[in-house]
Design a protein around this motif. Structure first.
Motif, PDB file in Angstrom:
ATOM      1  N   LEU A   1      33.465  -6.250  26.631  1.00  0.00           N
ATOM      2  CA  LEU A   1      32.093  -6.678  26.318  1.00  0.00           C
ATOM      3  C   LEU A   1      31.223  -6.651  27.575  1.00  0.00           C
ATOM      4  CD1 LEU A   1      29.918  -7.989  24.476  1.00  0.00           C
ATOM      5  CD2 LEU A   1      30.969 -10.208  24.919  1.00  0.00           C
ATOM      6  N   LYS A   2      31.757  -7.179  28.682  1.00  0.00           N
ATOM      7  CA  LYS A   2      30.978  -7.245  29.928  1.00  0.00           C
ATOM      8  C   LYS A   2      30.625  -5.858  30.430  1.00  0.00           C
ATOM      9  CE  LYS A   2      32.324 -11.717  31.858  1.00  0.00           C
ATOM     10  NZ  LYS A   2      33.406 -12.332  32.640  1.00  0.00           N
ATOM     11  N   ALA A   3      31.475  -4.884  30.107  1.00  0.00           N
ATOM     12  CA  ALA A   3      31.213  -3.512  30.546  1.00  0.00           C
ATOM     13  C   ALA A   3      30.253  -2.784  29.597  1.00  0.00           C
ATOM     14  CB  ALA A   3      32.539  -2.759  30.650  1.00  0.00           C
ATOM     15  N   GLY A   4      29.683  -3.524  28.643  1.00  0.00           N
ATOM     16  CA  GLY A   4      28.683  -2.919  27.748  1.00  0.00           C
ATOM     17  C   GLY A   4      29.270  -2.380  26.461  1.00  0.00           C
ATOM     18  N   GLY A   5      30.596  -2.555  26.277  1.00  0.00           N
ATOM     19  CA  GLY A   5      31.230  -2.115  25.029  1.00  0.00           C
ATOM     20  C   GLY A   5      31.348  -3.296  24.083  1.00  0.00           C
ATOM     21  N   GLY A   6      32.392  -3.315  23.284  1.00  0.00           N
ATOM     22  CA  GLY A   6      32.644  -4.445  22.389  1.00  0.00           C
ATOM     23  C   GLY A   6      31.460  -4.688  21.462  1.00  0.00           C
ATOM     24  N   ILE A   7      31.051  -5.949  21.359  1.00  0.00           N
ATOM     25  CA  ILE A   7      29.943  -6.313  20.466  1.00  0.00           C
ATOM     26  C   ILE A   7      28.724  -5.440  20.764  1.00  0.00           C
ATOM     27  CG2 ILE A   7      28.311  -8.173  19.894  1.00  0.00           C
ATOM     28  CD1 ILE A   7      30.607 -10.183  20.444  1.00  0.00           C
ATOM     29  N   LEU A   8      28.465  -5.175  22.045  1.00  0.00           N
ATOM     30  CA  LEU A   8      27.253  -4.418  22.403  1.00  0.00           C
ATOM     31  C   LEU A   8      27.314  -2.982  21.878  1.00  0.00           C
ATOM     32  CD1 LEU A   8      26.634  -5.842  25.981  1.00  0.00           C
ATOM     33  CD2 LEU A   8      25.390  -6.396  23.876  1.00  0.00           C
ATOM     34  N   SER A   9      28.516  -2.446  21.751  1.00  0.00           N
ATOM     35  CA  SER A   9      28.642  -1.101  21.177  1.00  0.00           C
ATOM     36  C   SER A   9      28.322  -1.151  19.675  1.00  0.00           C
ATOM     37  CB  SER A   9      30.052  -0.576  21.468  1.00  0.00           C
ATOM     38  OG  SER A   9      30.532   0.176  20.418  1.00  0.00           O
ATOM     39  N   SER A  10      28.764  -2.189  18.996  1.00  0.00           N
ATOM     40  CA  SER A  10      28.418  -2.331  17.569  1.00  0.00           C
ATOM     41  C   SER A  10      26.932  -2.631  17.391  1.00  0.00           C
ATOM     42  CB  SER A  10      29.249  -3.440  16.920  1.00  0.00           C
ATOM     43  OG  SER A  10      30.611  -3.069  16.917  1.00  0.00           O
ATOM     44  N   VAL A  11      26.310  -3.232  18.404  1.00  0.00           N
ATOM     45  CA  VAL A  11      24.866  -3.475  18.344  1.00  0.00           C
ATOM     46  C   VAL A  11      24.137  -2.129  18.282  1.00  0.00           C
ATOM     47  CG1 VAL A  11      22.886  -4.280  19.711  1.00  0.00           C
ATOM     48  CG2 VAL A  11      24.879  -5.768  19.395  1.00  0.00           C
ATOM     49  N   THR A  12      24.540  -1.206  19.128  1.00  0.00           N
ATOM     50  CA  THR A  12      23.907   0.119  19.113  1.00  0.00           C
ATOM     51  C   THR A  12      24.091   0.779  17.744  1.00  0.00           C
ATOM     52  OG1 THR A  12      24.418   0.310  21.453  1.00  0.00           O
ATOM     53  CG2 THR A  12      23.816   2.353  20.319  1.00  0.00           C
ATOM     54  N   SER A  13      25.325   0.761  17.219  1.00  0.00           N
ATOM     55  CA  SER A  13      25.570   1.407  15.912  1.00  0.00           C
ATOM     56  C   SER A  13      24.767   0.733  14.807  1.00  0.00           C
ATOM     57  CB  SER A  13      27.043   1.324  15.521  1.00  0.00           C
ATOM     58  OG  SER A  13      27.864   1.631  16.595  1.00  0.00           O
ATOM     59  N   THR A  14      24.618  -0.577  14.896  1.00  0.00           N
ATOM     60  CA  THR A  14      23.911  -1.295  13.821  1.00  0.00           C
ATOM     61  C   THR A  14      22.406  -1.068  13.924  1.00  0.00           C
ATOM     62  OG1 THR A  14      25.689  -2.935  13.884  1.00  0.00           O
ATOM     63  CG2 THR A  14      23.704  -3.547  12.666  1.00  0.00           C
ATOM     64  N   ARG A  15      21.899  -1.023  15.152  1.00  0.00           N
ATOM     65  CA  ARG A  15      20.469  -0.726  15.319  1.00  0.00           C
ATOM     66  C   ARG A  15      20.156   0.664  14.776  1.00  0.00           C
ATOM     67  NH1 ARG A  15      19.265  -2.894  21.536  1.00  0.00           N
ATOM     68  NH2 ARG A  15      19.373  -5.123  21.050  1.00  0.00           N
ATOM     69  N   ASN A  16      21.099   1.600  14.964  1.00  0.00           N
ATOM     70  CA  ASN A  16      20.863   2.991  14.555  1.00  0.00           C
ATOM     71  C   ASN A  16      21.070   3.239  13.060  1.00  0.00           C
ATOM     72  OD1 ASN A  16      20.205   3.703  17.137  1.00  0.00           O
ATOM     73  ND2 ASN A  16      22.253   4.427  17.676  1.00  0.00           N
TER      74      ASN A  16
END
Ligand code: NIG
Ligand code: FE
Length: 422
Positions: free
Chosen positions: A107-122
């Protein structure tokens, strides 16, 4: 009064004690189990439940009689903690995880939840509805009739709102009931990494008031965790949510023991979830305040941890427990609540009766819908899960396979033999 439908010759029927309050401590191992039972349904509600011969007055020439010899029935299962609505999946992080990279590091490296944030925004609204519907069908096939769904993969208003509107839409287009939770405080978005305070102000002053005003969710949840939201930040956010009339939940002490359970006790939140690392003090504080402990052993399993939440200790401290899947694309990608229930027994040493209470009546209390669902009390919604099994113990002993034969929602057969029928 004659029934519309009667399910007969059920080997066993699990009837939770419906006292109007969550079952706590020793009460969790109590239930009425009927043998050779029947369930009569009228106008989508439970008319009568009993053992042996069906009383004559329940049957008229138009009553449909369904023979379920060799089966077990329970109230429809309730999955009281999921991240149902999200874009994409995260199997690209699987090998990292298997190589031992911790969840919070990803998550801290920008993956994890933040990666699903990108997919959900898109993802578009319609795409999210279609994808979530498929997940719900899988849940339904596994016996679930009511599900909670959180936002939290937007972390900005437009996408958070989109997720909550998708949840509303799902409630209309799918037979399962959906209870909606706002979880804008799921992670700090990348652009606020250096000044999380600004994001917290947006949550408190902009998003939470709008969730309440536009009636988008019943609950507010937060990821109170080392490296995500601190206890102090969680207190501020949850207090604001309460002031706007939202009911409170929190992801507490999932990975590190930072005082999340203590905060749940202090605020008397409706429930606190995960609690794998909850302290003894936190457990006592929750018991004193009547906070429901919602445990998610599928996440412990999928995060490859050995420290399951101390379910037995919690019940010894007179807590009420619910069990749920945490279905999400990262820490627990499964819709199968039966597997979670089996982990309740095999990994947390709960008894079968405790497990069934945790996914029926206590899960209903956890979502504040126990006035309608969660038991087979006369007058409640006829939400019923029928398993092909000789008895309740068998269902938890025979693990990893789907044993659900039929699901009734508001009295209608909506799933049979792994096919959805709505
Ligand atoms: O309950 N911990 C925070 N939220 C979820 C995981 C969400 C994700 O990884 O996408 C959980 O474990
Ligand atoms: Fe979760």
């Amino acid at each position: 009064m004659a029934a519309d439908k009667v399910l007969v010759h059920l080997n066993q029927i699990f009837c939770p004690n419906d006292t109007g309050s969550p079952l706590r401590g020793k009460q969790m191992d109590e239930a009425v189990i009927l043998n050779d039972g029947y369930i009569a349904i009228k106008d989508g509600n439970i008319l009568a439940v009993g053992e042996g011969e069906v009383p004559g007055e329940l049957i008229s020439s138009s009553t449909e009689v369904i023979d379920l010899a060799g089966c077990v029935a329970t109230p429809g299962l309730i999955d009281s903690h999921t991240h149902l609505v999200h874009g994409g999946s995260r199997e690209n992080e699987f090998s990292m995880k298997l190589n031992g990279v911790p969840y919070i590091e990803i998550l801290k490296a920008g993956g994890g939840i933040l990666s699903s944030v990108t997919s959900t925004r898109n993802a578009s609204f319609d795409e999210l509805v279609e994808k979530s519907k498929k997940h719900m069908d899988t849940m339904l096939i596994h016996g679930v009739t009511t599900v909670e769904g959180k936002s939290g993969y937007g972390l900005e208003w437009e996408t958070e709102k989109k997720q909550m509107l998708v949840a509303k839409k799902l409630n209309e287009v799918h037979p399962m009931d959906v209870v909606s939770t706002f979880m804008g405080a799921h992670a700090v978005p990348s652009q606020y990494k250096e000044n999380p305070e600004t994001f917290i102000d947006i949550l408190i002053n902009e998003m939470i008031p709008k969730v309440a005003e536009e009636n988008l969710a019943d609950f507010c949840d937060i990821f109170c965790e080392e490296g995500v939201f601190s206890v102090e930040e969680s207190r501020r956010i949850l207090t604001a949510a309460r002031e706007h009339g939202l009911k409170l939940k929190m992801h507490a002490d999932e990975i590190e023991s930072i005082g999340g359970a203590e905060l749940a006790g202090e605020l008397a939140t409706h429930s606190a979830e995960h609690l794998m690392a909850a302290s003894d003090e936190g457990i006592r504080a929750m018991a004193e305040a009547g906070v429901i402990a919602n445990l998610l052993p599928g996440t412990t399993f999928s995060l490859m941890k050995t420290s399951y939440a101390p379910a037995r200790k919690m019940m010894d401290n007179n807590l009420a427990l619910a069990l749920s899947s945490d279905f999400n694309p990262g820490s627990c990608p499964t819709e199968n609540l039966q597997l979670i229930m089996q982990l309740g027994c095999l990994a947390m040493r709960m008894t079968p009766v405790e497990v069934f209470n945790a996914v029926t009546i206590n899960a209903a209390h956890c979502l504040d819908v126990a006035d309608r669902v969660g038991s087979l009390k006369e007058g409640k919604q006829a939400d019923i899960t029928v398993f092909e099994a000789p008895n309740l113990d068998y269902l938890l002993y025979h693990f990893g396979v789907n044993q659900v034969k039929q699901v009734y929602k508001k009295g209608e057969l909506v799933m049979e033999d792994r096919r959805v029928l709505y």
